[in-house]
Design an enzyme around this catalytic site. Structure first.
Site, mmCIF file in Angstrom:
data_model
loop_
_atom_site.group_PDB
_atom_site.id
_atom_site.type_symbol
_atom_site.label_atom_id
_atom_site.label_comp_id
_atom_site.label_asym_id
_atom_site.label_seq_id
_atom_site.Cartn_x
_atom_site.Cartn_y
_atom_site.Cartn_z
ATOM 1 N N ASP A 63 27.511 -58.248 40.205
ATOM 2 C CA ASP A 63 26.089 -58.184 40.491
ATOM 3 C C ASP A 63 25.352 -59.059 39.480
ATOM 4 O OD1 ASP A 63 23.686 -57.241 41.648
ATOM 5 O OD2 ASP A 63 23.501 -55.729 40.092
ATOM 6 N N ASP A 101 25.663 -52.063 38.769
ATOM 7 C CA ASP A 101 24.991 -50.906 38.170
ATOM 8 C C ASP A 101 24.184 -50.104 39.178
ATOM 9 O OD1 ASP A 101 23.051 -52.781 38.645
ATOM 10 O OD2 ASP A 101 22.074 -52.590 36.686
ATOM 11 N N ASP A 107 25.510 -51.324 44.773
ATOM 12 C CA ASP A 107 26.827 -51.841 44.404
ATOM 13 C C ASP A 107 27.952 -50.848 44.681
ATOM 14 O OD1 ASP A 107 25.651 -54.180 43.257
ATOM 15 O OD2 ASP A 107 25.142 -53.008 41.491
#
Length: 900
Positions: free
Chosen positions: A335, A634, A638
């Site tokens: 990410d 996080d 995700d």
């Protein structure tokens, strides 16, 4: 009144507010306490489905879920069935010790993970019985009217009915780093992306600015977060590489050992004429000795050692096998927001009206840094213009930043906090500026206006300060000609192309007083002060970390929900992409076939504006392409990808509960750079596991070769069953555990990751095992025959042969320390635990030569000095043979050798 059960696919952002009230049987005045209680009983508490902590006994039991454990358990059962209770007890002890070590590690990791959990805010402000009350967030129900203000965690999915400068940070859901300005009057299409639904506020997001009011439409598991959490639990997790390889390895061992045991029994019965029961017991002992029963403990210790080392650098390991998995991964899908970047806007560049470019140092909201002109302090004229720009940044601002108890704290919109941090670096402070020029009125930012303005009383009149979109602010300024204005606009465009979020600042002073009661007019005739370029900066060390990962042969892909241009800017800084054509968006992927997606994942390193479902598809496509995939993230968005990945890595500080629960590893400091340390430790763990496997398999194979050749040659049994078990369960049982502590080799991060299709028993392992087993087995056979030919009795010859095999194993321990590097280049004192283990194993057998009870059980006896010297010289033949093989390998495959 009773609310209709919300439909799972209700598109609350598309319907009129009147319809929303009707569906939920609610009103602007909210619910009564009685109705709220009834709805809580119907809908349940407003919380995510909570998985109960895994009990210690279950963690202990699942340590036995391994094919190798199953084989050992079968061997123990057979041993009991034939009356060999001592053997069975020893195997059982090995299994219990392994389970205790592994279970303790996982229980501690689970407890550490639970300590990090904190997602939804526990309080909410609602209207009940016409009054505003603060209640536990779990008591909020559909139909409640909720009040929001800056700093609040949104407690449920809410359809907004009113808002004043309401901005919400939705990065945990969408990956979008910039807060979303909400608009209760907005209505969109059903297909509008989550981040574009401006009339909605979603559970788990944070109000960064303004105030709002809305109607709760979904709670608990029916919220966007709740449904994502459900998707995560429904997705089957990917197997770590070690599990995949060990399953294949165990099946191979089982087949080979069974074949060898049966062959030995048949040779003994039909060639040598031994009794059936006698050979059955011997075959069982041979099978137990050939099975690497010490491997589960040694493997657990190796992973436990790596886990302890990773904890010291900030990694919590929730599952031991994940340690090695990180070292074996061939792709990291990461990410962007909060993982590669700070998720804290930072003013990085200033452009003054005269064209001067200034650099602002430092990263994040903490105001540590300064403003430089060409690497130096600004000239006097530039410093004056900088001071005016910084003053404007503090005045047209609703944020705050203060130092308390030695720590910096801040609140407000990220843009405002970033401006205040920059102003402090330039020597300007909001409190003192407001004291000198008190604010009397303001024009709040609205999407339609594209600017915000504040009005201040000064000694020379009313000062108006404006900030906003460059094209809008430039329209409000006075220019000598249109060309100058266009030149300024071109500068702003150039900054935007560099990846900056650009704001323009301007001011003016006029004599008319603007009071708090009157509605101020839109400012005109302003003096342009300059542009402010902001970025969400990279985390310290992340660029080097990605470079290190790439040097280690690991592909790194950015998968984010953020805008393509923002993603490209970060990717260019990281060296992941150079142009827009190298970025694929969620809209692009929507038209891809599965085969096209697999091809895209191999070729593209930046994916932007993707949904959680598309992140899942990208990870699955990478696995189909043959990658072992590690996913970092996080946010809730995700979590599905973290779950399906071979290795999921969640952020510990800013990560959500959903993300952490879906991951095997947790980075406690949220630093991507820590992953490189994890990769290194994972590779060390795998190296050590291979060393242990080689030691156990090659020595076990040597015993099988010795026995089969002896039986085929018509010789007596070279070793008794109890002597075979002594070799494997006692001497090897110490050495293999010590080998698990072997320190890293110098080139561990310079190698490419092992191919996902490569087996533990690859060409190198097979060659080494064949050489070592043949040398030990054949040399042992020749020695045994020589001893018998020179008049030694069978018991004495077996005693000497047992000692030779112990010496072989001690010598061979040095050979196992590296697959291709010479034993003479690795001093034993650099691996003290291994040295102690080797000496300890040897002393145990030495004691067995002189300890009467051991002599009785094992058939051992002391030997004279001449025999010691002869057997030690024979044992060194193994060193020469393995050195020749290492040299041969380095000459044949120089690129694969450690000395490359």
């Amino acid at each position: 009144m009773t609310a209709a059960a919300p439909e799972e696919d209700t598109s609350w952002h598309t319907v009129a507010m009147k319809t929303v009230y009707s569906r939920l049987a609610s009103a602007e005045s909210g619910l009564s306490a009685e109705e709220a209680t009834a709805r809580r009983a119907d809908y349940g508490p407003n919380r995510l489905p909570q998985k109960e902590p895994t009990p210690a006994w279950l963690i202990f039991l699942r340590q036995f879920r391994s094919p190798l454990i199953y084989i050992l358990a079968v061997a123990a059962i057979i041993s009991i069935a034939v009356g060999e209770t001592t053997d069975a007890g020893f195997i059982a002890l090995v299994l219990v010790v392994n389970a205790i070590i592994g279970g303790t590690q996982e229980f501690q990791a689970e407890r550490s993970s639970r300590a990090l959990q904190q997602l939804l805010r526990t309080r909410g402000t609602v209207i009940r019985d016409g009054e505003t009350v603060d209640i536990d967030g779990e008591d909020i129900v559909p139909g409640d009217v909720v009040l929001l203000e800056s700093g609040d965690r949104v407690p449920a999915d809410i359809r907004l009915t009113a808002g004043t400068n309401l901005e919400v940070d939705e990065s945990a859901l969408t990956g979008e780093s910039v807060p979303v300005l909400k608009d209760p009057d907005w209505r969109g299409e059903e297909t509008a992306p989550l981040g574009d639904r401006r009339n909605m506020a979603f559970a788990g997001t944070t109000v960064t600015r303004g105030r709002g009011r809305g109607l709760v439409v979904e709670t608990g598991s029916e919220t966007v977060i709740g449904r994502l959490a459900g998707d995560v639990s429904a997705v089957e997790g990917g197997n770590p590489p070690l599990v995949v390889r060990m399953e294949r390895f165990t099946r191979l061992v089982a087949v080979v050992v069974l074949f060898a045991a049966v062959l030995a029994a048949l040779l003994g019965i039909f060639v040598r004429g031994f009794g059936t029961i006698e050979m059955f017991l011997f075959a069982v002992a041979l099978a137990v000795s050939a099975i690497p029963e010490g491997l589960p403990v040694a493997m657990t210790v190796a992973l436990g050692v790596a886990t302890s080392r990773m904890v010291r650098v900030g990694v919590i390991v929730r599952q031991l096998v994940a340690v090695e998995g990180l070292g074996s991964c061939t792709m990291i899908a990461t990410d962007k927001t909060g993982t590669l970047t700070e998720n804290e806007l930072t003013v990085r560049q200033l452009r003054l009206p005269d064209g001067t470019t200034l650099e602002v140092t430092g990263a994040g909201y903490t105001p540590d840094g300064t403003v430089l002109q060409d690497g130096h302090q600004p000239d006097a004229d530039v410093a004056n213009d900088l001071a005016r720009l910084a003053r404007a940044a503090t005045l047209c601002n609703e944020g705050s930043i203060h130092r308390r108890d030695g720590e910096w704290t801040w609140s407000g919109d990220p843009t405002d906090v970033a401006l205040l941090s920059f102003a402090r670096k330039a020597g300007r402070y909001r409190d003192s500026e407001l004291t000198a020029a008190p604010q009397t009125n303001q024009i709040p930012f609205e999407p339609e206006r594209r600017f915000a303005a504040t009005f201040h009383t000064t000694d020379v009149g009313t000062r108006v300060v404006v900030k906003g979109a460059p094209e809008r602010v430039l329209e409000m300024c006075t220019w000598s000609d249109d060309g100058t204005r266009q030149e300024m606009l071109n500068r702003a465009t150039g900054m935007a192309k560099q990846g900056y979020r650009v704001l323009a600042l301007a001011e003016s002073t006029f004599e008319t007083e603007i009071t708090a009661e009157e509605e101020p007019p839109d400012p005109t005739g302003l003096t342009f002060l300059g542009f402010v370029g902001m970025v969400d900066p990279l985390r310290p060390g992340v660029k080097d970390a990605i470079a290190s990962a790439q040097e280690a042969g690991i592909a790194v892909s950015m998968v984010t929900g953020d805008h393509p241009e923002t993603a490209l800017s970060i990717a260019q800084e990281l060296g992941l992409a150079s142009g827009r054509e190298e970025v694929l968006t969620g809209a692009d992927l929507a038209d891809f076939t599965p085969a096209e997606l697999v091809a895209a994942v191999e070729q593209t390193r930046v994916f932007a504006r993707v949904s959680p479902a598309q992140k899942l598809d990208i990870v699955s496509a990478a696995q189909q392409a043959g990658h072992f995939v590690a996913v970092t993230g996080d946010g809730v968005n995700d979590a599905p990808a973290l779950r399906v990945a071979n290795i999921g890595i969640a952020m510990g500080q800013e990560g959500t509960d959903v993300a952490r629960d879906a991951a095997e590893l947790i980075i406690s400091d949220d630093n991507f750079a820590t992953i490189v340390a994890g990769i290194e430790q994972g590779r060390v763990a795998y190296d050590n596991i291979r060393k242990v496997i080689y030691l156990l398999i090659s020595t076990g194979a040597a015993e099988v070769v010795l026995v089969l050749l002896s039986l085929a040659a018509g010789l007596p049994l070279p070793l008794l069953p109890v002597q075979l078990l002594w070799l494997n369960l006692v001497t090897n049982g110490i050495q293999d555990v010590a080998l698990a502590f072997e320190p890293k080799e110098d080139d561990v991060l310079e190698r490419n990751p092992r191919s996902p299709t490569e087996r533990i028993f690859n060409q190198l392992m097979i060659e080494r095992t064949v050489v070592a087993a043949t040398v030990m087995g054949v040399t042992g056979l020749l020695t045994f025959q020589w001893l018998l030919d020179t008049g030694w009795g069978e018991p004495a010859a077996r005693n000497a042969l047992l000692l030779l095999m112990v010496l072989f194993e001690n010598v061979h321990l040095g050979n196992t320390r590296s697959e291709t590097r010479s034993i003479f280049r690795m001093p034993p004192w650099k691996s003290p635990i291994l040295l102690v283990g080797a000496v300890g194993a040897f002393l145990i057998h030495l004691g067995a030569l002189y300890f009467p009870p051991a002599q009785l059980v094992l058939g051992t006896a002391p030997v004279d000095l001449g025999v010691w010297v002869t057997l030690a010289g024979i044992a060194l033949i193994l060193v020469a043979a393995m050195e020749l093989h290492k040299l041969s390998w380095r000459l044949r495959y120089p690129k694969q050798s450690e000395e490359g």
